[in-house]
Motif scaffolding. Structure first.
Motif, PDB file in Angstrom:
ATOM      1  N   PHE A 644      63.907  11.827  73.105  1.00 28.83           N
ATOM      2  CA  PHE A 644      63.809  10.634  72.283  1.00 28.83           C
ATOM      3  C   PHE A 644      65.200  10.062  72.019  1.00 28.83           C
ATOM      4  CE2 PHE A 644      60.078  13.167  71.349  1.00 28.83           C
ATOM      5  CZ  PHE A 644      59.051  12.238  71.384  1.00 28.83           C
ATOM      6  N   SER A 645      65.231   8.819  71.585  1.00 25.51           N
ATOM      7  CA  SER A 645      66.514   8.157  71.316  1.00 25.51           C
ATOM      8  C   SER A 645      67.033   8.458  69.921  1.00 25.51           C
ATOM      9  CB  SER A 645      66.364   6.640  71.494  1.00 25.51           C
ATOM     10  OG  SER A 645      65.355   6.129  70.620  1.00 25.51           O
ATOM     11  N   THR A 646      66.220   9.145  69.114  1.00 27.20           N
ATOM     12  CA  THR A 646      66.630   9.472  67.745  1.00 27.20           C
ATOM     13  C   THR A 646      66.564  10.973  67.518  1.00 27.20           C
ATOM     14  OG1 THR A 646      64.360   9.190  66.947  1.00 27.20           O
ATOM     15  CG2 THR A 646      65.797   7.253  66.869  1.00 27.20           C
ATOM     16  N   ALA A 647      67.263  11.420  66.465  1.00 27.54           N
ATOM     17  CA  ALA A 647      67.218  12.836  66.098  1.00 27.54           C
ATOM     18  C   ALA A 647      65.853  13.164  65.510  1.00 27.54           C
ATOM     19  CB  ALA A 647      68.323  13.156  65.096  1.00 27.54           C
ATOM     20  N   LEU A 648      65.377  14.396  65.770  1.00 27.35           N
ATOM     21  CA  LEU A 648      64.089  14.851  65.271  1.00 27.35           C
ATOM     22  C   LEU A 648      64.328  15.853  64.146  1.00 27.35           C
ATOM     23  CD1 LEU A 648      62.212  15.401  68.665  1.00 27.35           C
ATOM     24  CD2 LEU A 648      62.204  13.365  67.194  1.00 27.35           C
ATOM     25  N   ASN A 649      63.696  15.618  63.016  1.00 24.42           N
ATOM     26  CA  ASN A 649      63.848  16.501  61.866  1.00 24.42           C
ATOM     27  C   ASN A 649      62.777  17.588  61.902  1.00 24.42           C
ATOM     28  OD1 ASN A 649      65.911  14.806  60.829  1.00 24.42           O
ATOM     29  ND2 ASN A 649      64.358  13.480  59.905  1.00 24.42           N
ATOM     30  N   GLY A 650      63.112  18.747  61.359  1.00 18.19           N
ATOM     31  CA  GLY A 650      62.140  19.831  61.230  1.00 18.19           C
ATOM     32  C   GLY A 650      61.509  20.229  62.548  1.00 18.19           C
ATOM     33  N   ALA A 651      62.318  20.354  63.593  1.00 18.71           N
ATOM     34  CA  ALA A 651      61.794  20.708  64.915  1.00 18.71           C
ATOM     35  C   ALA A 651      61.353  22.167  64.937  1.00 18.71           C
ATOM     36  CB  ALA A 651      62.851  20.470  65.986  1.00 18.71           C
ATOM     37  N   MET A 652      60.193  22.428  65.513  1.00 16.23           N
ATOM     38  CA  MET A 652      59.699  23.803  65.603  1.00 16.23           C
ATOM     39  C   MET A 652      59.073  24.033  66.971  1.00 16.23           C
ATOM     40  SD  MET A 652      57.255  26.077  63.105  1.00 16.23           S
ATOM     41  CE  MET A 652      55.740  25.182  63.370  1.00 16.23           C
ATOM     42  N   LEU A 653      59.437  25.154  67.585  1.00 15.42           N
ATOM     43  CA  LEU A 653      58.892  25.575  68.866  1.00 15.42           C
ATOM     44  C   LEU A 653      58.131  26.880  68.653  1.00 15.42           C
ATOM     45  CD1 LEU A 653      58.858  24.928  71.957  1.00 15.42           C
ATOM     46  CD2 LEU A 653      60.896  26.365  72.156  1.00 15.42           C
ATOM     47  N   THR A 654      56.855  26.908  69.059  1.00 21.21           N
ATOM     48  CA  THR A 654      55.985  28.071  68.849  1.00 21.21           C
ATOM     49  C   THR A 654      55.487  28.571  70.196  1.00 21.21           C
ATOM     50  OG1 THR A 654      55.262  27.207  66.719  1.00 21.21           O
ATOM     51  CG2 THR A 654      53.894  28.908  67.719  1.00 21.21           C
ATOM     52  N   GLN A 673      69.179  16.810  67.886  1.00 20.42           N
ATOM     53  CA  GLN A 673      69.776  15.551  68.298  1.00 20.42           C
ATOM     54  C   GLN A 673      69.272  15.132  69.688  1.00 20.42           C
ATOM     55  OE1 GLN A 673      71.630  13.707  66.360  1.00 20.42           O
ATOM     56  NE2 GLN A 673      71.818  15.213  64.690  1.00 20.42           N
ATOM     57  N   PRO A 674      69.352  13.821  70.005  1.00 22.35           N
ATOM     58  CA  PRO A 674      68.953  13.368  71.347  1.00 22.35           C
ATOM     59  C   PRO A 674      69.705  14.126  72.441  1.00 22.35           C
ATOM     60  CG  PRO A 674      69.286  11.488  69.906  1.00 22.35           C
ATOM     61  CD  PRO A 674      69.749  12.692  69.141  1.00 22.35           C
ATOM     62  N   GLY A 675      68.986  14.634  73.419  1.00 24.26           N
ATOM     63  CA  GLY A 675      69.580  15.395  74.513  1.00 24.26           C
ATOM     64  C   GLY A 675      69.768  16.865  74.235  1.00 24.26           C
ATOM     65  N   ASP A 676      69.617  17.300  72.959  1.00 19.05           N
ATOM     66  CA  ASP A 676      69.794  18.711  72.622  1.00 19.05           C
ATOM     67  C   ASP A 676      68.522  19.505  72.926  1.00 19.05           C
ATOM     68  OD1 ASP A 676      72.325  18.183  71.860  1.00 19.05           O
ATOM     69  OD2 ASP A 676      72.016  18.519  69.702  1.00 19.05           O
ATOM     70  N   LYS A 677      68.691  20.822  72.977  1.00 17.09           N
ATOM     71  CA  LYS A 677      67.601  21.726  73.373  1.00 17.09           C
ATOM     72  C   LYS A 677      67.278  22.697  72.251  1.00 17.09           C
ATOM     73  CE  LYS A 677      67.852  23.683  77.475  1.00 17.09           C
ATOM     74  NZ  LYS A 677      68.238  24.620  78.567  1.00 17.09           N
ATOM     75  N   ILE A 678      65.996  22.947  72.049  1.00 18.30           N
ATOM     76  CA  ILE A 678      65.539  24.036  71.199  1.00 18.30           C
ATOM     77  C   ILE A 678      64.896  25.061  72.113  1.00 18.30           C
ATOM     78  CG2 ILE A 678      63.346  22.867  70.712  1.00 18.30           C
ATOM     79  CD1 ILE A 678      63.296  24.259  67.997  1.00 18.30           C
TER      80      ILE A 678
END
Length: 719
Positions: A644-654, A673-678
């Motif tokens: 996405f073009s914006t930062a994502l809050n409260g990201a969770m990977l299950t 942040q955009p382009g970052d990895k979880i």
């Protein structure tokens, strides 16, 4: 594999002279391998009807004399029992009656191996086995234990016989499938673990038969009827839903799923069956059509009936039996929820393979069996078995439920435009219903297109009076309508039907969008008349559940346009993510429609399209490849990149996986942040062989409705 040995203690009790039984060996590994039931159960011997299986009896030191001491085996199912004197011969067993034979090579002084064969039309169930050792003066009886008898698709005299090895592998033995979902424009394959080799699944399927209304009301008749796959399929179909019995799944299609599991979160049948058994047959929450169908497919494969999950795209639900579905649009292109009938973007049912002696050989083969509770059939919520060939030949009189199934794949759509309570335009669509019918390919993850097996227009000669039947159905329904507009048509409607249209209108999306993409639509207007036109264009977009009418519009536009005679006009429209992301999530379906109105003649022209929003991908990689050794730890890397073009809050990977992980594994980030990895690294270990599924889910608090899911197939092998 356990050997199912049973040691039997006894008291001589004055029966001197009779040999005494010491041990029973059910030869489980040999029998399970021979009967293609290896892995189905560790608690029971599981064999197939019409094929011999062996049981070895070991005696104490006083030798067994085969000439003076007779052996008689007895099997029972409920109150039904059959005695089999053990015969000594070299002749093969007769697969049409119970028999027990000892071949010379299997007879010893202290042990004997008996080959037992059941009739090929035996009832499915758990049988008790006894042995009577008797002379002219005495008899001793031993209870040897239980065994499970299943249908035998390998035996040519079994009604479920399917001749090709590839079909056996795919439709009986495979514990992995794909369920196709979405729309014809954007089809996705959801992996599903049928799980017939998971511990306890066979026992759950047998329990399903024992708690059915048919069994509880008349055990004797139920046991007798279980020889017939037609009967079995109807009983099981009704028991997969819980609407009128102690069935497995409770359905829910709207609202929140508090108190249960969201249907999209299921990925396998074993977990569902285990929950149902452990809750003492309380319904598992919640199911929708693909969950119902996948669980039914599991049970049928376990019982030995070849089965496959089938998806019908644009499936009609014909509530009044008219074989016509009405869709109603406003003059501004909004689809209105005014019809009792509906078009499901996809609907999932099961096809089961069997002969139909009740109908004749012309109706053998694949049969539709649909456990989703839509309409009652003979008083209970089930549908089928309905021969696919009956639908292809349009034989609407054939049991079971052929007219309902036919409408699902071949009904006409009547699209009405209404304005001020009047029908101002009427369009008949004969092509969209049942546009595609898919199942998983044999030995492949590619889809197999079954559309022509249902919809061939070449009807064979026979007893199918399609023309008369369709006319009769149409006549009986001519005065019925599900809308208030049928008798209030505008004169413009009739004029439009009698003349060639002056305009041709079409609508399509330039590409199928993923979450975060622009939705770009293209409207094409062709002026076929010899006059210039002044038009009003209305374009409308609505969120739609796959199985019902759309909700209120979330986006609309209109504008006046001019088109010269003989010209083509192309109009582009864009819906940005900011305009839809608060309404739509991954895999949601959008209905877009355009109504073009001629401002001079007041004629209106409609075009519509439905598509689903694709999910952003989640990466799942297993170190060393997707085939893993049973009972060994393996490392899995799961990751999601913010596109996405914006930062994502409260990201969770299950990450979760039935049969691979004990509990869910989570990782959270406050900001992505955009382009970052979880990412998350997990260790998995399988305790049983077969195909398992890992599921990864990504969510964030910017838009809680937008959730991404990915599934990954894992093949578990033994050393």
């Amino acid at each position: 594999m356990d050997c199912f040995q049973q040691t039997i203690h006894f008291n001589c009790g004055g029966e001197n002279g009779l040999c005494q039984l010491k041990l029973v060996n059910f030869e489980a590994e040999e029998n399970h391998t021979s009967h293609e039931t290896l892995g189905l159960s560790k608690k029971h011997l599981v064999v197939r009807r019409g094929k011999p299986f062996s049981v070895t009896l070991l005696f104490y030191n006083n030798w067994w004399n085969g000439y003076t001491e007779n052996l008689v085996l007895e099997v029972s199912l409920g109150n039904m029992s059959e005695k089999m004197p053990v015969q000594f011969c070299d002749k093969p067993s007769d697969p049409h009656c119970w028999s027990a034979k000892v071949y010379p090579r299997d007879m010893h002084t202290q042990s004997v191996t008996i080959n037992i064969c059941s009739p090929v039309l035996s009832s499915v169930g758990v049988y008790c086995l006894w042995v009577h050792i008797q002379t002219a003066q005495n008899r001793r009886t031993y209870a040897l234990g239980d065994f499970v008898l299943l249908c035998n698709p390998w035996h040519k005299d079994d009604p479920v016989y399917i001749p090709l090895d590839a079909h056996i592998e795919e439709y009986i033995k495979s514990d992995y499938g794909l369920v196709y979902m979405g729309t014809p424009l954007n089809i996705s394959g959801k992996p599903w673990s049928f799980g017939q080799y998971e511990p306890g699944v066979l026992e759950a399927c047998l329990k399903l038969l024992q708690v059915s209304p048919e069994h509880l009301s008349d055990k004797q008749n139920d046991y007798i009827q279980r020889a017939n796959p037609v009967y079995l399929s109807r009983v099981i179909c009704a028991m997969v839903n819980s609407n009128d019995d102690l069935g497995i799944l409770e359905g829910k299609w709207h609202g929140n799923y508090k108190g249960g599991i969201k249907p999209t979160d299921w990925s396998g049948s074993a977990d569902i069956l285990h929950r149902w058994v452990s809750s003492n047959c309380k319904p598992v929450r919640y199911g929708q059509c693909w969950v119902y169908a996948s669980v039914l497919c599991t049970v049928m494969r376990v019982l030995g009936i070849p089965s496959r999950v089938v998806t019908v795209f644009n499936a009609a639900h014909d509530g009044d039996g008219s074989v016509k579905i009405e869709e109603i649009y406003s003059s501004t292109g909004e689809k209105l929820n005014l019809s009792k009938d509906s078009i499901w973007n996809f609907h999932v049912w099961v096809e089961c393979w069997m002969r139909r002696p009740d109908l004749g050989p012309g109706f053998d083969g694949w049969q539709v069996v649909d456990p989703t509770p839509q309409e009652k059939s003979a008083g209970k919520f089930c549908c089928g078995p309905c021969p696919v060939v009956a639908i292809q030949q349009r034989c609407l009189h054939v049991p079971y439920d052929s007219s309902f199934v036919y409408a699902s794949v071949d009904a006409d759509i009547i699209r009405l435009i209404v304005h001020d309570g009047l029908v101002v335009q009427r369009v008949v669509d004969t092509e969209s219903v049942g546009q595609l019918i898919y199942t998983k390919g044999i030995g492949s993850d590619r889809p197999n297109n079954l559309t022509q097996t249902y919809k061939s227009k070449t009807s064979q000669t026979g007893s199918c009076l399609w023309t008369e039947e369709k006319q009769a159905v149409s006549a009986s329904k001519a005065l019925l309508t599900s809308t208030p507009f049928a008798l209030q048509s505008s004169p413009l409607t009739h004029r439009a039907e009698k003349m060639l249209p002056g305009l041709e209108v079409s609508l399509h999306t330039e590409k199928i969008p993923s979450v975060g993409d622009n939705i770009i639509m293209c409207v094409t207007v062709t002026n076929c008349s010899n006059t210039d036109r002044i038009l009003m264009e209305h374009v409308n977009a609505q969120l739609k559940e796959y199985n019902c009418s759309p909700q209120e519009s979330f986006w609309r536009t209109k504008k006046e346009v001019h088109i010269q005679q003989g010209k083509v006009l192309t109009l582009h429209h864009t819906i940005s993510p900011s305009e839809y992301e608060s309404y739509l999530g991954a895999d949601d379906i959008v209905n877009v429609a355009v109504v073009i109105e001629d401002l001079r003649t007041k004629e209106r022209f409609l075009a519509a399209q439905e598509f689903s929003i694709s999910s952003p991908p989640i990466s799942i990689e297993i170190e060393g490849g997707d085939s893993i050794q049973m009972k060994e730890e393996h490392t899995v890397h799961v990751s999601f990149i913010n596109t996405f073009s914006t930062a994502l809050n409260g990201a969770m990977l299950t990450v979760e996986g039935f049969g691979l992980l004990q509990d869910k594994q989570n990782v959270r980030l406050d900001f992505l942040q955009p382009g970052d990895k979880i990412e998350k690294k997990v260790s998995i270990m399988a305790t049983s062989p077969g195909t398992k599924l890992l599921k990864a889910t990504f969510s964030h608090s910017n838009s809680p409705s937008i959730v991404s899911r990915s599934f990954h197939k894992v093949s578990v092998i033994t050393k």
